[in-house]
Design a protein around this motif. Structure first.
Motif, PDB file in Angstrom:
ATOM      1  N   ALA A  33      63.122  27.314  35.291  1.00  0.00           N
ATOM      2  CA  ALA A  33      61.975  26.472  34.905  1.00  0.00           C
ATOM      3  C   ALA A  33      60.902  26.558  35.992  1.00  0.00           C
ATOM      4  CB  ALA A  33      62.432  25.035  34.686  1.00  0.00           C
ATOM      5  N   ILE A  34      60.312  27.723  36.095  1.00  0.00           N
ATOM      6  CA  ILE A  34      59.449  28.014  37.242  1.00  0.00           C
ATOM      7  C   ILE A  34      58.007  27.553  37.063  1.00  0.00           C
ATOM      8  CG2 ILE A  34      60.847  29.940  38.061  1.00  0.00           C
ATOM      9  CD1 ILE A  34      59.041  31.833  36.512  1.00  0.00           C
ATOM     10  N   HIS A  35      57.638  27.112  35.868  1.00  0.00           N
ATOM     11  CA  HIS A  35      56.254  26.701  35.625  1.00  0.00           C
ATOM     12  C   HIS A  35      56.185  25.265  35.106  1.00  0.00           C
ATOM     13  CE1 HIS A  35      55.230  30.828  36.311  1.00  0.00           C
ATOM     14  NE2 HIS A  35      55.787  31.267  35.199  1.00  0.00           N
ATOM     15  N   GLN A  36      57.092  24.400  35.532  1.00  0.00           N
ATOM     16  CA  GLN A  36      57.185  23.072  34.922  1.00  0.00           C
ATOM     17  C   GLN A  36      55.958  22.196  35.147  1.00  0.00           C
ATOM     18  OE1 GLN A  36      60.085  21.952  32.722  1.00  0.00           O
ATOM     19  NE2 GLN A  36      59.472  24.087  32.725  1.00  0.00           N
ATOM     20  N   VAL A  37      55.376  22.250  36.326  1.00  0.00           N
ATOM     21  CA  VAL A  37      54.183  21.427  36.580  1.00  0.00           C
ATOM     22  C   VAL A  37      53.062  21.835  35.633  1.00  0.00           C
ATOM     23  CG1 VAL A  37      52.402  20.840  38.256  1.00  0.00           C
ATOM     24  CG2 VAL A  37      54.791  20.984  38.987  1.00  0.00           C
ATOM     25  N   THR A  38      52.846  23.138  35.517  1.00  0.00           N
ATOM     26  CA  THR A  38      51.817  23.644  34.604  1.00  0.00           C
ATOM     27  C   THR A  38      52.175  23.322  33.163  1.00  0.00           C
ATOM     28  OG1 THR A  38      51.328  25.462  36.109  1.00  0.00           O
ATOM     29  CG2 THR A  38      50.605  25.718  33.835  1.00  0.00           C
ATOM     30  N   PHE A  39      53.462  23.434  32.831  1.00  0.00           N
ATOM     31  CA  PHE A  39      53.877  23.227  31.449  1.00  0.00           C
ATOM     32  C   PHE A  39      53.709  21.769  31.031  1.00  0.00           C
ATOM     33  CE2 PHE A  39      56.576  23.101  27.732  1.00  0.00           C
ATOM     34  CZ  PHE A  39      56.295  24.327  27.133  1.00  0.00           C
ATOM     35  N   ILE A  40      54.012  20.834  31.925  1.00  0.00           N
ATOM     36  CA  ILE A  40      53.837  19.411  31.606  1.00  0.00           C
ATOM     37  C   ILE A  40      52.366  19.112  31.346  1.00  0.00           C
ATOM     38  CG2 ILE A  40      53.972  17.085  32.577  1.00  0.00           C
ATOM     39  CD1 ILE A  40      56.638  17.901  33.824  1.00  0.00           C
ATOM     40  N   LYS A  41      51.472  19.768  32.095  1.00  0.00           N
ATOM     41  CA  LYS A  41      50.036  19.600  31.822  1.00  0.00           C
ATOM     42  C   LYS A  41      49.706  20.113  30.429  1.00  0.00           C
ATOM     43  CE  LYS A  41      48.462  19.886  36.630  1.00  0.00           C
ATOM     44  NZ  LYS A  41      47.682  20.677  37.617  1.00  0.00           N
ATOM     45  N   ARG A  42      50.369  21.199  30.023  1.00  0.00           N
ATOM     46  CA  ARG A  42      50.124  21.753  28.696  1.00  0.00           C
ATOM     47  C   ARG A  42      50.522  20.778  27.594  1.00  0.00           C
ATOM     48  NH1 ARG A  42      53.426  26.852  26.108  1.00  0.00           N
ATOM     49  NH2 ARG A  42      52.851  26.471  23.930  1.00  0.00           N
ATOM     50  N   ILE A  43      51.699  20.168  27.720  1.00  0.00           N
ATOM     51  CA  ILE A  43      52.143  19.283  26.638  1.00  0.00           C
ATOM     52  C   ILE A  43      51.407  17.951  26.639  1.00  0.00           C
ATOM     53  CG2 ILE A  43      54.435  20.333  26.539  1.00  0.00           C
ATOM     54  CD1 ILE A  43      55.547  17.805  27.865  1.00  0.00           C
ATOM     55  N   ASN A  44      50.578  17.718  27.651  1.00  0.00           N
ATOM     56  CA  ASN A  44      49.761  16.506  27.637  1.00  0.00           C
ATOM     57  C   ASN A  44      48.777  16.492  26.479  1.00  0.00           C
ATOM     58  OD1 ASN A  44      50.823  14.976  29.716  1.00  0.00           O
ATOM     59  ND2 ASN A  44      49.524  15.902  31.285  1.00  0.00           N
ATOM     60  N   SER A  45      48.578  17.640  25.858  1.00  0.00           N
ATOM     61  CA  SER A  45      47.704  17.671  24.678  1.00  0.00           C
ATOM     62  C   SER A  45      48.268  16.827  23.540  1.00  0.00           C
ATOM     63  CB  SER A  45      47.507  19.114  24.201  1.00  0.00           C
ATOM     64  OG  SER A  45      48.745  19.697  23.819  1.00  0.00           O
ATOM     65  N   PHE A  46      49.574  16.555  23.590  1.00  0.00           N
ATOM     66  CA  PHE A  46      50.215  15.720  22.562  1.00  0.00           C
ATOM     67  C   PHE A  46      50.230  14.239  22.941  1.00  0.00           C
ATOM     68  CE2 PHE A  46      52.677  19.829  22.203  1.00  0.00           C
ATOM     69  CZ  PHE A  46      52.051  20.252  21.037  1.00  0.00           C
ATOM     70  N   ARG A  47      49.826  13.928  24.156  1.00  0.00           N
ATOM     71  CA  ARG A  47      49.930  12.552  24.656  1.00  0.00           C
ATOM     72  C   ARG A  47      49.126  11.590  23.792  1.00  0.00           C
ATOM     73  NH1 ARG A  47      52.192  10.667  29.114  1.00  0.00           N
ATOM     74  NH2 ARG A  47      52.524  12.813  29.863  1.00  0.00           N
ATOM     75  N   ASN A  48      49.703  10.406  23.581  1.00  0.00           N
ATOM     76  CA  ASN A  48      49.080   9.328  22.790  1.00  0.00           C
ATOM     77  C   ASN A  48      48.945   9.673  21.309  1.00  0.00           C
ATOM     78  OD1 ASN A  48      47.072   8.968  25.654  1.00  0.00           O
ATOM     79  ND2 ASN A  48      48.590   7.468  25.025  1.00  0.00           N
ATOM     80  N   GLY A  49      49.693  10.675  20.859  1.00  0.00           N
ATOM     81  CA  GLY A  49      49.616  11.044  19.459  1.00  0.00           C
ATOM     82  C   GLY A  49      50.538  10.217  18.581  1.00  0.00           C
ATOM     83  N   ASN A  50      50.458  10.465  17.276  1.00  0.00           N
ATOM     84  CA  ASN A  50      51.391   9.896  16.297  1.00  0.00           C
ATOM     85  C   ASN A  50      52.466  10.945  16.040  1.00  0.00           C
ATOM     86  OD1 ASN A  50      49.938   7.361  15.627  1.00  0.00           O
ATOM     87  ND2 ASN A  50      48.355   8.790  14.963  1.00  0.00           N
ATOM     88  N   PHE A  51      53.720  10.575  16.252  1.00  0.00           N
ATOM     89  CA  PHE A  51      54.827  11.530  16.220  1.00  0.00           C
ATOM     90  C   PHE A  51      55.706  11.320  14.996  1.00  0.00           C
ATOM     91  CE2 PHE A  51      53.437  11.931  20.464  1.00  0.00           C
ATOM     92  CZ  PHE A  51      53.998  13.057  21.038  1.00  0.00           C
TER      93      PHE A  51
END
Length: 217
Positions: A33-51
């Motif tokens: 899991a060598i890019h986790q910091v970058t990857f967490i920033k990527r999934i922030n696009s889903f933050r506060n969404g309806n799931f």
């Protein structure tokens, strides 16, 4: 509210899980899991969404709901026919060919480490070249998140919480009739733990909407 450390000890005891193997798997996945910091920033696009979180017990899904983040708990991936979900939460015991196909089409993979999937991690994960979110259930480890979830289904709920979901809806969750090729008593126990964690998550959300599909639960 459930204390994860206490629940994890109980899970290991009742299901005879080797926590040392869990930790070994965690270390193996962490190294990939060598890019986790970058990857967490990527999934922030889903933050506060309806799931909406899909389990394996529902009907075939023909089209994506607009304005909703679609999250699939591993074994439910075969419910999807004409589109790929936004996120798949998996411990790699599902349809790996389909999971890889979805990843190539842009689906985010949330991959979990536990003692029984070390071999699958070593065979499957290197091809992702760090392009995934790694999770674990044992002690905190560099590069991985411990979402305090056990099965793919309840871990998907925990991921939605981590992303501060506005609403969470479950589709295809059946805690009474296991959808499993094994049909074992262990599967029934796992579902009881999943139900416990999800209900605790609902209480933790302090009144935010949390709907169980009526015909399933």
């Amino acid at each position: 509210m459930i204390q994860w450390e206490d629940l994890y000890e109980r899970i290991c005891r009742e299901l005879v899980i080797d926590c040392k193997s869990d930790y070994t798997s965690t270390k193996v996945l962490s190294a990939m899991a060598i890019h986790q910091v970058t990857f967490i920033k990527r999934i922030n696009s889903f933050r506060n969404g309806n799931f909406i979180i899909y389990g394996p017990a529902g009907k075939i899904i023909e089209r994506k709901e607009k304005g909703v983040v679609s999250v699939v708990a591993d074994s439910a991936i075969d419910r999807f026919k004409n589109f790929v979900p936004d996120i798949i939460v998996t411990d790699l015991d599902g349809n790996l060919e389909r999971i890889m196909s979805c990843w190539k089409d842009g689906t985010v993979l949330c991959i979990h480490a536990h003692g029984d999937n070390i071999k699958r991690i070593m065979e499957f994960v290197p091809a992702l070249e760090g392009d995934f979110l790694g999770t674990c259930q044992s002690s905190k480890t560099e590069n991985l998140l411990n979402l305090h979830g056990f099965t793919d289904g309840d871990r998907a709920v925990k991921l939605a919480q981590f992303l501060e979901a506005q609403t969470i809806r479950l589709d295809g969750f059946d805690f009474r009739t296991p959808v499993s090729k094994y049909g074992s008593r262990d599967k029934e126990k796992k579902l009881r733990f999943a139900e416990m964690i999800i209900l605790d998550s609902a209480r933790e959300r302090n009144g935010k909407e949390f709907n169980f599909i009526p015909e399933v639960f």
